[in-house]
Write a protein that holds these residues in place. Structure first.
Motif, short mmCIF file in Angstrom:
data_model
loop_
_atom_site.label_atom_id
_atom_site.label_comp_id
_atom_site.label_asym_id
_atom_site.label_seq_id
_atom_site.Cartn_x
_atom_site.Cartn_y
_atom_site.Cartn_z
N GLY A 74 64.51 50.27 44.12
CA GLY A 74 64.82 50.48 45.53
C GLY A 74 66.21 51.07 45.65
O GLY A 74 67.03 50.96 44.76
N GLY A 75 66.45 51.73 46.78
CA GLY A 75 67.75 52.35 46.99
C GLY A 75 67.65 53.85 46.87
O GLY A 75 66.56 54.41 46.98
N THR B 46 66.98 62.63 37.39
CA THR B 46 67.22 61.43 36.59
C THR B 46 68.35 60.61 37.18
O THR B 46 69.27 61.15 37.81
N TYR B 47 68.27 59.31 36.97
CA TYR B 47 69.36 58.37 37.25
C TYR B 47 69.83 57.81 35.91
O TYR B 47 69.04 57.69 34.96
N ARG B 48 71.10 57.42 35.87
CA ARG B 48 71.60 56.69 34.71
C ARG B 48 72.30 55.43 35.18
O ARG B 48 73.08 55.47 36.15
N VAL B 49 72.01 54.32 34.53
CA VAL B 49 72.72 53.06 34.76
C VAL B 49 73.13 52.51 33.40
O VAL B 49 72.57 52.89 32.37
N ARG C 62 61.52 64.68 42.26
CA ARG C 62 62.89 64.55 42.72
C ARG C 62 63.18 63.11 43.14
O ARG C 62 62.34 62.45 43.77
N LEU C 63 64.38 62.66 42.81
CA LEU C 63 64.85 61.33 43.20
C LEU C 63 65.73 61.43 44.44
O LEU C 63 66.31 62.49 44.72
N PRO C 64 65.87 60.33 45.19
CA PRO C 64 66.78 60.36 46.34
C PRO C 64 68.21 60.71 45.93
O PRO C 64 68.69 60.29 44.87
#
Length: 320
Positions: free
Chosen positions: A101-102, A67-70, A34-36
């Motif tokens: 980070g973040g 997941t994150y997307r940028v 899991r991501l923040p």
């Protein structure tokens, strides 16, 4: 796999071209964990193989915990880029890792009866999840999205489902964004969010100059042009946690001076745009020189970004 430094890592799960000169990265923990959590307007710091750290707005599904997307615009080094985007476009591959980070959020979405969103180019990225949130809570909203050309405008297909709430305005087809007509008649229950290049932010500030300042919220990807500091004379900074003082002359930033006497302060861009080094001001009046704080936050005087900000007074006391 290419690795990076950093206290945590993400692996590139997918890399997709989403417009001319724009790639989207899907990132996850190597173990799939899991991501923040994050909220619309947040960004993450990504540390690349060179050791350079860059900030990118999160523009994926905030409800996806894994997941994150940028999205990354390719920028020419000779017109303001620093090489990070070229690395992402040309070298970073699926399976590579980046330090991260973040998330951090200096562009939060506040409750409102109505929203007007204005995006210029890659400035669509922080606004994309805001549009989704506005739709989720059944708020009234509209988006004006400009770019050099239609093919340069990322996430058009995703936005198509919102119908006429979204106005695409490619400059080569329609000229400059019609800001005055889009935001000029907004009532005081409407909050305007804008992200994009400096000229667009200046134009939106002009178009909304008659409105209360807290109803316009902007985010910059590059530092704003500022005049000379309020004062040229040295000033004293006291580090409240240790009681140590240091004199800051014109040749040093507050951040550099504090580090010379042992302070530990996180930083990233060191240009006043990412917000990583935000520090509480306990006494004194800061000379704000960042591109993060809104006018009412500057007036409060209770924090600064020591990578660029200085002092209006002879002494500043910081929570360092």
């Amino acid at each position: 796999m290419a690795g990076t430094g950093g206290t945590d890592r993400l692996v590139v799960r997918a890399k997709d071209r989403v417009a001319d000169g724009v790639v989207a990265l899907t990132l996850a923990r190597p173990d799939g964990g899991r991501l923040p959590d994050w909220a619309p307007g947040a960004h993450v710091d990504l540390t690349l193989a060179s050791g350079a750290t860059r900030q990118y707005s999160l523009c994926g599904d905030r409800w996806d915990a894994h997941t994150y997307r940028v999205a990354v615009l390719r920028e020419a080094v000779d017109v303001g880029g620093r090489g990070g985007s070229a690395y992402v476009h040309d070298e970073l591959a699926v399976g590579d890792t980046v330090g991260f980070g973040g998330p951090r959020n200096h562009f939060p979405m506040v409750p409102a009866a109505r929203y007007l969103f204005v995006a210029g180019g890659i400035g669509i990225t922080p606004l994309l999840p805001m549009v989704g949130q506005a739709e989720l809570v059944d708020a009234d909203w509209a988006l004006l999205y400009g770019g050099r050309s239609r093919d340069s405008m990322a996430f058009r297909d995703e936005l198509a489902r919102f119908g006429d709430r979204v106005r695409l305005h490619p400059q080569d087809e329609a000229g400059l964004l019609p800001l005055a007509s889009f935001v000029g008649e907004a009532d005081e229950g409407t909050v305007v969010y804008c992200c994009g290049p400096g000229p667009l932010l200046g134009a939106i500030e002009d178009a909304t100059a008659h409105r209360p300042p807290h109803l316009l919220r902007t985010e910059r990807f590059t530092d704003a042009e500022l005049g000379a500091p309020v004062r040229d004379e040295p000033f004293v900074v006291e580090l409240a946690r240790t009681g140590v003082t240091v004199t800051v002359g014109p040749e040093l930033s507050v951040l550099e001076a504090a580090r010379r006497v042992g302070a530990t302060a996180l930083s990233s861009c060191e240009q006043g745009t990412c917000g990583t080094c935000e520090t509480a001001v306990l006494a004194g009046v800061p000379d704000h020189r960042d591109s993060v704080l809104a006018d009412h936050e500057r007036a409060a005087g209770d924090c600064l970004f020591p990578c660029v900000s200085r002092s209006c007074t002879d002494r500043l006391v910081l929570d360092l």
